[in-house]
Design a protein around this motif. Structure first.
Motif, PDB file in Angstrom:
ATOM      1  N   LEU A 246       0.980  -0.787  -0.226  1.00  9.28           N
ATOM      2  CA  LEU A 246      -0.061   0.156  -0.075  1.00  9.28           C
ATOM      3  C   LEU A 246       0.861   1.312   0.280  1.00  9.28           C
ATOM      4  N   ARG A 247       1.291   1.050   0.071  1.00 15.98           N
ATOM      5  CA  ARG A 247       3.151   2.253   0.491  1.00 15.98           C
ATOM      6  C   ARG A 247       3.490   2.768  -0.556  1.00 15.98           C
ATOM      7  N   GLY A 248       3.746   1.459  -1.042  1.00 16.01           N
ATOM      8  CA  GLY A 248       4.042   1.440  -2.928  1.00 16.01           C
ATOM      9  C   GLY A 248       3.214   1.993  -4.084  1.00 16.01           C
ATOM     10  N   GLU A 249       1.681   1.401  -3.489  1.00 10.85           N
ATOM     11  CA  GLU A 249       0.851   2.439  -4.488  1.00 10.85           C
ATOM     12  C   GLU A 249       0.072   3.860  -3.866  1.00 10.85           C
ATOM     13  N   GLY A 250       0.832   3.899  -3.185  1.00  9.85           N
ATOM     14  CA  GLY A 250       0.818   6.013  -2.216  1.00  9.85           C
ATOM     15  C   GLY A 250      -0.409   5.040  -1.495  1.00  9.85           C
ATOM     16  N   ARG A 251      -1.038   4.331  -1.738  1.00 12.22           N
ATOM     17  CA  ARG A 251      -2.667   4.457  -0.670  1.00 12.22           C
ATOM     18  C   ARG A 251      -2.378   4.436   0.839  1.00 12.22           C
ATOM     19  N   HIS A 252      -2.317   5.813   1.520  1.00 15.03           N
ATOM     20  CA  HIS A 252      -1.296   5.829   3.094  1.00 15.03           C
ATOM     21  C   HIS A 252      -2.888   5.354   3.405  1.00 15.03           C
ATOM     22  N   GLY A 253      -3.806   6.614   3.174  1.00 17.04           N
ATOM     23  CA  GLY A 253      -4.756   6.479   4.272  1.00 17.04           C
ATOM     24  C   GLY A 253      -5.573   5.001   4.500  1.00 17.04           C
ATOM     25  N   GLU A 254      -5.360   4.106   3.760  1.00 14.86           N
ATOM     26  CA  GLU A 254      -5.723   2.467   4.239  1.00 14.86           C
ATOM     27  C   GLU A 254      -4.954   2.030   4.793  1.00 14.86           C
ATOM     28  N   ILE A 255      -3.918   1.756   5.697  1.00 17.53           N
ATOM     29  CA  ILE A 255      -2.284   1.843   5.560  1.00 17.53           C
ATOM     30  C   ILE A 255      -3.326   1.290   7.532  1.00 17.53           C
ATOM     31  N   GLY A 256      -3.950   1.753   8.080  1.00 17.23           N
ATOM     32  CA  GLY A 256      -5.063   1.428   9.107  1.00 17.23           C
ATOM     33  C   GLY A 256      -5.478   0.620   9.497  1.00 17.23           C
ATOM     34  N   ALA A 257      -6.108   0.384   8.337  1.00 17.27           N
ATOM     35  CA  ALA A 257      -6.732  -0.794   8.461  1.00 17.27           C
ATOM     36  C   ALA A 257      -6.341  -2.030   8.566  1.00 17.27           C
ATOM     37  N   VAL A 258      -4.748  -2.118   7.868  1.00 18.78           N
ATOM     38  CA  VAL A 258      -3.609  -3.165   7.842  1.00 18.78           C
ATOM     39  C   VAL A 258      -3.739  -3.818   8.953  1.00 18.78           C
ATOM     40  N   LEU A 259      -3.846  -2.803  10.230  1.00 16.45           N
ATOM     41  CA  LEU A 259      -3.333  -3.142  11.177  1.00 16.45           C
ATOM     42  C   LEU A 259      -4.746  -3.592  12.313  1.00 16.45           C
ATOM     43  N   ARG A 260      -5.964  -2.888  11.701  1.00 17.79           N
ATOM     44  CA  ARG A 260      -7.169  -3.746  12.355  1.00 17.79           C
ATOM     45  C   ARG A 260      -7.028  -4.636  12.283  1.00 17.79           C
ATOM     46  N   ARG A 261      -7.287  -4.814  11.142  1.00 20.52           N
ATOM     47  CA  ARG A 261      -7.538  -6.446  10.632  1.00 20.52           C
ATOM     48  C   ARG A 261      -6.973  -7.216  11.378  1.00 20.52           C
ATOM     49  N   GLY A 262      -5.327  -7.110  11.505  1.00 15.17           N
ATOM     50  CA  GLY A 262      -4.205  -7.712  11.783  1.00 15.17           C
ATOM     51  C   GLY A 262      -4.347  -7.812  13.235  1.00 15.17           C
ATOM     52  N   MET A 263      -5.314  -7.393  14.127  1.00 13.33           N
ATOM     53  CA  MET A 263      -5.233  -7.596  15.457  1.00 13.33           C
ATOM     54  C   MET A 263      -6.350  -7.948  15.863  1.00 13.33           C
ATOM     55  N   VAL A 264      -7.408  -8.171  15.151  1.00 15.08           N
ATOM     56  CA  VAL A 264      -8.565  -9.139  14.733  1.00 15.08           C
ATOM     57  C   VAL A 264      -7.789 -10.184  14.744  1.00 15.08           C
ATOM     58  N   TYR A 265      -7.491 -10.630  13.363  1.00 16.28           N
ATOM     59  CA  TYR A 265      -6.423 -11.721  13.604  1.00 16.28           C
ATOM     60  C   TYR A 265      -5.405 -12.225  14.074  1.00 16.28           C
ATOM     61  N   ALA A 266      -5.063 -11.933  15.285  1.00 13.37           N
ATOM     62  CA  ALA A 266      -4.129 -11.917  15.972  1.00 13.37           C
ATOM     63  C   ALA A 266      -4.483 -12.554  17.113  1.00 13.37           C
ATOM     64  N   LEU A 267      -5.890 -12.123  17.814  1.00 13.71           N
ATOM     65  CA  LEU A 267      -6.421 -12.204  18.468  1.00 13.71           C
ATOM     66  C   LEU A 267      -7.265 -13.083  18.706  1.00 13.71           C
ATOM     67  N   GLN A 268      -7.882 -13.440  17.359  1.00 16.95           N
ATOM     68  CA  GLN A 268      -8.685 -14.478  17.328  1.00 16.95           C
ATOM     69  C   GLN A 268      -7.461 -16.184  16.718  1.00 16.95           C
ATOM     70  N   ILE A 269      -6.264 -15.913  16.326  1.00 22.63           N
ATOM     71  CA  ILE A 269      -5.752 -17.130  15.781  1.00 22.63           C
ATOM     72  C   ILE A 269      -4.305 -17.438  17.394  1.00 22.63           C
ATOM     73  N   GLY A 270      -4.848 -16.486  18.098  1.00 25.87           N
ATOM     74  CA  GLY A 270      -4.242 -16.578  19.336  1.00 25.87           C
ATOM     75  C   GLY A 270      -4.952 -17.565  20.723  1.00 25.87           C
ATOM     76  N   ILE A 271      -5.951 -16.837  20.326  1.00 20.59           N
ATOM     77  CA  ILE A 271      -6.505 -17.608  21.615  1.00 20.59           C
ATOM     78  C   ILE A 271      -7.297 -19.061  21.174  1.00 20.59           C
ATOM     79  N   ALA A 272      -7.198 -19.838  18.954  1.00 18.75           N
ATOM     80  CA  ALA A 272      -7.305 -20.471  19.139  1.00 18.75           C
ATOM     81  C   ALA A 272      -6.683 -21.552  19.178  1.00 18.75           C
ATOM     82  N   SER A 273      -5.613 -20.918  18.645  1.00 22.65           N
ATOM     83  CA  SER A 273      -3.555 -21.463  19.174  1.00 22.65           C
ATOM     84  C   SER A 273      -3.908 -22.363  21.062  1.00 22.65           C
TER      85      SER A 273
END
Length: 443
Positions: A77-104
């Motif tokens: 996204l940085r390479g494409e210049g889509r800086h305003g969408e970067i926060g969404a990547v982390l938000r999704r990542g944190m949700v995935y982290a908690l889901q995968i972490g609890i399941a593990s």
């Protein structure tokens, strides 16, 4: 002669890589600290710790791979210049982290002790490993939150905070190990399970440090970190796909190494502890190519996002060349000092006699192992997600595991090391060839 563009790529790669390398070394330093403190406390406790770490490392490393989409998609996204969408990547990542972490956590806690006690290790090894395994499981959600945060910062080319956070966590781990392993507070537990609780405390500290750092960054608003993003199914799918591909690769590779540990467990307590020393030292060395693979992935991903085919090829080849050179230097340093390095872990003559020659032999796979991990990450960053996973399956499941079983029963721990050498050579050759083909075919 090196071109200006190649020289600039090399400079940027090294600037990105050294903090990531130190952060990855910090991960393994936790394991090194655990092994040294527990090994000097009691050799049997080191065997318990090693067996407990084997299944938990498979789950943990697979889960870390599943988070890899955070880093790669952020860089794209940085390479494409889509800086305003970067926060969404982390938000999704944190949700995935908690889901995968609890399941593990639940899977390891429920099934891990049953597996440990069902395999006929002998000498009480399975029972002794069950307690530490459960404690390792409890720390999974915290660790994956820290991984998501660290990958996000690396994708932004901000690797230094993750490095400092990791070493703060190491300080916590060292202090807790020295306090808990000999049970100085009189809590009623010691040895391997106490060291696992030290790991729990360190992972919690790491997650807290990184989350606080990110939310305080002034750029967080520009990234729309606090705004619920509109659904972007294409980017969401790509983030998940990259993570699943990396997670599958990690599962096959680390699962193969865990199988080697289980085979060592069938050989006896001394072989298990000796293999633990060899593989822990090799894993510390592996953090160098792991850090370089991360930096290579960021540069390749950014070039891929910018539709720069020449930049993709250049970044990937520079990463592969640098890791080959540095891994060779490390191998040449460890070869003549292997016995001294083993004595850091233990002074038990029986263990030193097995582990020292095996560590000398292990230096033969350092270069190939480094090349394969950098090439795999370059492939993923260039949009080739599934072939690295297939090649890791061939190398570490179809080749390494059966060869390891046969050679271990003929040569002991040295046989396990020979199996790793063969698998790493195959994996490095396949993945480097695949990257050259992918990069040439990019539009």
């Amino acid at each position: 002669m090196m071109t200006t563009q190649t020289r600039d790529t090399l400079k940027e790669l090294l600037n990105l890589a050294w903090p990531v390398v130190l952060a990855r070394i910090g991960i393994m330093t936790m394991g090194l600290t655990d092994a040294i403190v527990v090994g000097h406390y009691a050799s049997r406790e080191l065997a318990y710790h090693s067996l407990a770490w084997a299944p938990s490392s498979v789950v943990l490393t697979t889960a870390v791979g599943l988070m890899m989409g955070v880093q790669i998609v952020t860089a794209r996204l940085r390479g494409e210049g889509r800086h305003g969408e970067i926060g969404a990547v982390l938000r999704r990542g944190m949700v995935y982290a908690l889901q995968i972490g609890i399941a593990s956590m639940l899977a390891l806690s429920i099934f891990g002790p049953w597996v440990m006690q069902s395999v006929h290790f002998g000498e009480g090894l399975g029972e002794g490993a069950s307690g530490p395994l459960v404690v390792f499981a409890l720390s999974m959600p915290f660790y994956l939150v820290s991984v998501a945060a660290q990958f996000f910062l690396e994708g932004l080319s901000k690797p230094k905070p993750g490095m400092w956070a990791m070493w703060v966590a190491n300080g916590v781990n060292i202090g807790l190990n020295l306090l808990l392993v000999p049970d100085l507070p009189g809590l009623g537990f010691d040895g391997a399970i106490a060291s696992a609780w030290a790991t729990f405390g360190a992972r919690l500290a790491l997650a807290v440090f990184l989350v606080i750092y990110i939310v305080r960054l002034p750029e967080a608003k520009a990234w729309n970190l606090w705004v619920k993003p509109a659904r972007d199914r294409v980017t969401e799918r790509e983030q998940v796909k990259v993570g699943v591909g990396a997670g599958a690769s990690n599962f096959f590779e680390v699962g193969g190494f865990a199988a080697m540990t289980l085979i060592a467990g069938l050989l006896g307590a001394n072989e298990t502890a000796s293999w633990a020393i060899v593989i822990n030292m090799s894993a510390i060395v592996f953090m160098l190519p792991m850090g370089l693979s991360s930096a290579t992935g960021v540069l390749v991903g950014r070039a891929y996002g910018a539709r720069d085919r020449a930049g993709v090829m250049r970044a990937g080849l520079v990463g592969i060349g640098v890791v080959a050179a540095l891994a060779l230097v490390v191998a040449l340093v460890i070869w003549p000092t292997s016995e001294l390095l083993v004595r850091i872990y233990t002074l038990d003559p029986a263990l030193v006699a097995i582990a020292a020659p095996a560590l000398v032999l292990a230096t033969l796979f350092f270069v190939a192992d480094g090349i394969q991990v950098v090439a795999a990450q370059a492939n993923r960053a260039a949009g080739d997600v599934w072939w690295p996973s297939i090649m890791h399956f061939v190398s570490y499941v179809l080749i390494m595991m059966p060869i390891g079983w046969v050679l271990a029963h003929r040569m002991g721990v040295d046989g396990l090391v020979w199996a790793v050498i063969i698998a790493s050579l195959v994996s490095g050759a396949l993945l480097t060839g695949r990257f050259l083909r992918v990069a040439r075919r990019l539009p």
